[in-house]
Design a protein around this motif. Sequence first.
Motif, mmCIF file in Angstrom:
data_model
loop_
_atom_site.group_PDB
_atom_site.id
_atom_site.type_symbol
_atom_site.label_atom_id
_atom_site.label_comp_id
_atom_site.label_asym_id
_atom_site.label_seq_id
_atom_site.Cartn_x
_atom_site.Cartn_y
_atom_site.Cartn_z
ATOM 1 N N LEU A 55 -2.163 19.139 6.679
ATOM 2 C CA LEU A 55 -3.560 18.957 6.992
ATOM 3 C C LEU A 55 -4.158 18.059 6.023
ATOM 4 N N VAL A 56 -4.945 17.123 6.604
ATOM 5 C CA VAL A 56 -5.931 16.337 5.859
ATOM 6 C C VAL A 56 -7.385 16.597 6.192
ATOM 7 N N LEU A 57 -8.153 17.596 5.277
ATOM 8 C CA LEU A 57 -9.205 17.839 5.643
ATOM 9 C C LEU A 57 -10.266 16.994 4.965
ATOM 10 N N ALA A 58 -11.146 16.321 5.629
ATOM 11 C CA ALA A 58 -12.169 15.144 5.099
ATOM 12 C C ALA A 58 -13.502 15.898 4.960
ATOM 13 N N PHE A 59 -14.093 15.335 3.924
ATOM 14 C CA PHE A 59 -15.557 15.917 3.626
ATOM 15 C C PHE A 59 -16.427 14.734 3.071
ATOM 16 N N PRO A 60 -17.766 14.902 3.624
ATOM 17 C CA PRO A 60 -18.691 13.722 2.808
ATOM 18 C C PRO A 60 -18.768 14.493 1.312
ATOM 19 N N GLY A 61 -19.202 13.344 0.585
ATOM 20 C CA GLY A 61 -19.408 13.552 -0.836
ATOM 21 C C GLY A 61 -18.103 13.356 -1.753
ATOM 22 N N GLU A 62 -18.262 13.292 -2.830
ATOM 23 C CA GLU A 62 -16.978 13.289 -3.976
ATOM 24 C C GLU A 62 -16.462 14.747 -4.566
ATOM 25 N N ILE A 106 1.869 25.763 -0.018
ATOM 26 C CA ILE A 106 3.079 25.030 -0.649
ATOM 27 C C ILE A 106 2.631 24.199 -1.372
ATOM 28 N N ASP A 107 1.590 23.133 -1.072
ATOM 29 C CA ASP A 107 1.112 22.191 -1.945
ATOM 30 C C ASP A 107 -0.164 21.780 -1.672
ATOM 31 N N THR A 108 -0.880 21.175 -2.553
ATOM 32 C CA THR A 108 -2.149 20.642 -2.334
ATOM 33 C C THR A 108 -2.351 19.284 -3.081
ATOM 34 N N LEU A 109 -3.535 18.829 -2.738
ATOM 35 C CA LEU A 109 -3.987 17.420 -3.351
ATOM 36 C C LEU A 109 -5.324 17.366 -2.911
ATOM 37 N N VAL A 110 -6.198 16.859 -4.087
ATOM 38 C CA VAL A 110 -7.535 16.500 -3.445
ATOM 39 C C VAL A 110 -7.643 14.985 -4.087
ATOM 40 N N VAL A 111 -8.122 14.314 -2.904
ATOM 41 C CA VAL A 111 -8.095 12.907 -2.976
ATOM 42 C C VAL A 111 -9.704 12.706 -2.800
ATOM 43 N N VAL A 112 -10.204 11.586 -3.821
ATOM 44 C CA VAL A 112 -11.623 11.242 -3.817
ATOM 45 C C VAL A 112 -11.691 9.632 -3.610
ATOM 46 N N GLU A 124 -6.847 6.076 3.244
ATOM 47 C CA GLU A 124 -7.318 5.035 4.318
ATOM 48 C C GLU A 124 -8.061 5.865 5.382
ATOM 49 N N LEU A 125 -7.981 7.034 5.536
ATOM 50 C CA LEU A 125 -9.078 7.955 6.537
ATOM 51 C C LEU A 125 -10.582 8.352 5.873
ATOM 52 N N LEU A 126 -10.459 7.840 4.863
ATOM 53 C CA LEU A 126 -11.854 8.272 4.119
ATOM 54 C C LEU A 126 -12.763 7.153 4.157
ATOM 55 N N GLU A 127 -13.990 7.591 4.139
ATOM 56 C CA GLU A 127 -15.316 6.522 4.108
ATOM 57 C C GLU A 127 -15.526 6.517 2.452
ATOM 58 N N PRO A 128 -16.042 5.417 1.999
ATOM 59 C CA PRO A 128 -16.320 5.475 0.556
ATOM 60 C C PRO A 128 -17.565 6.514 0.311
ATOM 61 N N GLY A 129 -17.318 7.114 -0.953
ATOM 62 C CA GLY A 129 -18.255 8.213 -1.168
ATOM 63 C C GLY A 129 -17.847 9.596 -0.499
ATOM 64 N N SER A 130 -16.492 9.999 -0.234
ATOM 65 C CA SER A 130 -16.090 11.178 0.503
ATOM 66 C C SER A 130 -14.806 11.625 -0.232
ATOM 67 N N SER A 131 -14.281 12.762 0.175
ATOM 68 C CA SER A 131 -13.265 13.135 -0.402
ATOM 69 C C SER A 131 -12.417 13.823 0.811
ATOM 70 N N ALA A 132 -11.090 14.544 0.533
ATOM 71 C CA ALA A 132 -10.154 15.084 0.954
ATOM 72 C C ALA A 132 -9.450 16.006 0.548
ATOM 73 N N LEU A 133 -9.123 17.098 1.264
ATOM 74 C CA LEU A 133 -8.065 17.994 0.473
ATOM 75 C C LEU A 133 -7.044 17.884 1.566
ATOM 76 N N LEU A 134 -5.737 17.685 0.850
ATOM 77 C CA LEU A 134 -4.583 17.624 1.511
ATOM 78 C C LEU A 134 -3.618 18.768 1.169
ATOM 79 N N ILE A 135 -3.356 19.571 2.425
ATOM 80 C CA ILE A 135 -2.669 20.855 2.201
ATOM 81 C C ILE A 135 -1.508 21.028 2.738
ATOM 82 N N LEU A 136 -0.508 21.703 2.439
ATOM 83 C CA LEU A 136 0.461 21.805 3.086
ATOM 84 C C LEU A 136 0.788 23.320 3.052
#
Length: 137
Positions: free
Chosen positions: A7-14, A36-42, A83-95
């Motif tokens: 899953l790629v869960l996208a959120f406004p804000g950094e 199983i795994d996680t990653l935060v992308v800003v 690539e899925l994010l707008e500037p000034g946003s973040s995502a939680l990648l989770i497996l």
Amino acid sequence: MGPVEFLVLAFPGERIGPDVVAPLTALRRSGGVRVIDTLVVVKAADGSVSAAELAEFEHLKDVAPAGDSLNLMGEEDAAEAAELLEPGSSALLILVEHVWASEAAEAFRSAGGRVAASVRIPPEHITEAHQALANAS
């Protein structure tokens, strides 16, 4: 093993707040899912991208306790998510493994079965269908 989902869960804000991951933490603790795994992308306002393991964030580390993560995600995953994010946003990648479904999955495999297809239906589609039925009555 139960079904595994990326899953790629996208959120406004950094910054991802602890309230966002609290339900996931509860599911993990109850045994409903295994992280199983996680990653935060800003993606910063200037378009620059950074990525870090969830455990590196003190307020988020309960989602995947130290030592549980397999570090399967990396720079390529972070770049694709960015690539899925707008500037000034973040995502939680989770497996996650859907542990709740592992017993059913084992029964399917034991009977020689396989998942021939799997389609995720967005909740808003179900809501729209319910609304359409209510309007038709």
